[in-house]
Write an enzyme that holds these catalytic residues in place. Structure first.
Site, PDB file in Angstrom:
ATOM      1  N   HIS A  59       2.315   3.150   8.241  1.00 56.24           N
ATOM      2  CA  HIS A  59       0.931   2.937   7.789  1.00 56.24           C
ATOM      3  C   HIS A  59       0.849   1.599   7.072  1.00 56.24           C
ATOM      4  O   HIS A  59       1.872   0.971   6.774  1.00 56.24           O
ATOM      5  CB  HIS A  59       0.477   4.088   6.878  1.00 56.24           C
ATOM      6  CG  HIS A  59       1.220   4.185   5.583  1.00 56.24           C
ATOM      7  ND1 HIS A  59       2.543   4.547   5.492  1.00 56.24           N
ATOM      8  CD2 HIS A  59       0.818   3.948   4.295  1.00 56.24           C
ATOM      9  CE1 HIS A  59       2.929   4.549   4.231  1.00 56.24           C
ATOM     10  NE2 HIS A  59       1.902   4.174   3.478  1.00 56.24           N
ATOM     11  N   ASP A  63       4.017  -1.713   0.850  1.00 54.40           N
ATOM     12  CA  ASP A  63       5.437  -1.380   0.648  1.00 54.40           C
ATOM     13  C   ASP A  63       6.104  -0.941   1.952  1.00 54.40           C
ATOM     14  O   ASP A  63       7.316  -0.704   1.976  1.00 54.40           O
ATOM     15  CB  ASP A  63       5.605  -0.305  -0.452  1.00 54.40           C
ATOM     16  CG  ASP A  63       4.803   0.962  -0.219  1.00 54.40           C
ATOM     17  OD1 ASP A  63       3.626   0.865   0.199  1.00 54.40           O
ATOM     18  OD2 ASP A  63       5.348   2.059  -0.446  1.00 54.40           O
TER      19      ASP A  63
END
Ligand SMILES: [Zn+2]
Ligand SMILES: [Zn+2]
Length: 308
Positions: A59, A63
């Site tokens: 996604h 991060d």
């Protein structure tokens, strides 16, 4: 098959933990699942090299992808020519376009975005990667790497007792063709099933990426996996917070591992607020009896076949 935990931190890195990045090596293939900031240096520390055949992003939270722009620069410096496929949920094309445009130079190889959705299957030689929807408040996917079935075990003793000559007939049977032998003056046909056991399952690794615990048909696809790598951002004392911010607790991960009969559970994406992982291991262990570990960065796990 080797699984390298190159980055295991939650949203914030720590001095010892990098953002999400998991490398799986199988035969001559190397796949990356997420590519957080610092992935390149982790690859150097783990001595894996930079030859990556495909990248799967779960996604579009930074991060999980910020390491990719730097990694493709390095691939370009090193003269990569082969196209690099980048698989991901909705917006993967926009992401790849941005990486190419900020690079401001011809990378020298193609970066090809491929948008996947729930149930998409990407075939490789000897295995597939299947995407499944996760629950993270935005388009997000988890991935299941599943090896093809292996032929059953060849019963050498039985084959010899049936009068089959090892060369070249063993190989022919192992490749699935019937053979004929002369026995007591008659021609007898031996089928592969006469000397081969049942087909044996290949290995299976599941990576959820960031998600709330989620039930659904993906659990059938993931069943009996050798390794489940699950979001465990919080321990069970923060159940409400986990739901609120679309993550799982260690207990959630344990419940899922138990429901899909995973052989081993790896707890990742643990929030930087936790110094020790003991409460996570304990919480997951309340629901799940298999092996549980919270890998440090650079941990490598070798996955043998179940029957070996
Ligand atoms: Zn994350
Ligand atoms: Zn996220």
């Amino acid at each position: 098959m080797q699984v390298y935990f190159l980055g295991t931190s939650g949203a914030l890195p720590t001095p010892n933990k990098n953002p999400a990045c998991i490398m799986i090596r199988r035969g001559s293939d190397t796949l990356l699942f997420d590519c957080g900031e610092g992935a390149q240096q982790q690859m150097m520390r783990a001595k894996t090299g930079f030859t990556v055949d495909a990248v799967f992003i779960t996604h579009w939270h930074a991060d999980h992808y910020l390491g990719l722009p730097g990694l493709v620069q390095t691939m370009s410096f090193m003269g990569r020519k082969e196209p690099l496929y980048v698989y991901g949920p909705r917006w993967v094309s926009e992401f790849v376009r941005s990486v190419i445009s900020i690079s401001r130079k011809n990378l020298g190889f193609e970066m090809i975005p491929v948008e996947l959705s729930h149930g998409s299957v990407v075939p490789f030689s000897g295995y597939t990667v299947r995407a499944f929807s996760t629950d993270h408040g935005m388009p997000s996917l988890g991935y299941i790497l599943c090896e093809d079935e292996r032929p059953g075990r060849f019963d050498r003793e039985k084959a010899i007792s049936l009068g089959i000559s090892p060369v070249p007939l063993f190989g022919r049977l192992q490749r699935g063709s019937p053979v004929e032998v002369e026995k007591d003056g008659r021609t007898v046909t031996i089928l592969p099933s006469d000397v081969m056991g049942e087909p044996r399952p290949g290995r299976k690794v599941v990576y959820t990426g960031d998600t709330r615990p989620k039930s659904g048909e993906w659990m059938d696809w993931a069943r009996d996996c050798d390794l489940l790598i699950h979001d465990a951002t919080f321990d069970d004392s923060e159940q409400e917070r986990a739901m609120e911010v679309c993550h799982s607790t260690a207990g959630d991960a344990g419940r899922i591992a138990s429901e899909i009969s995973a052989k081993t559970l790896a707890l990742v994406h643990i929030s930087s607020r936790y110094v020790h992982m003991a409460s996570h291991i304990e919480d997951a262990g309340k629901y799940y009896e298999g092996n549980i570990f919270a890998p440090d960065d650079l941990t490598m796990t070798e996955l043998p076949f179940r029957d070996e």
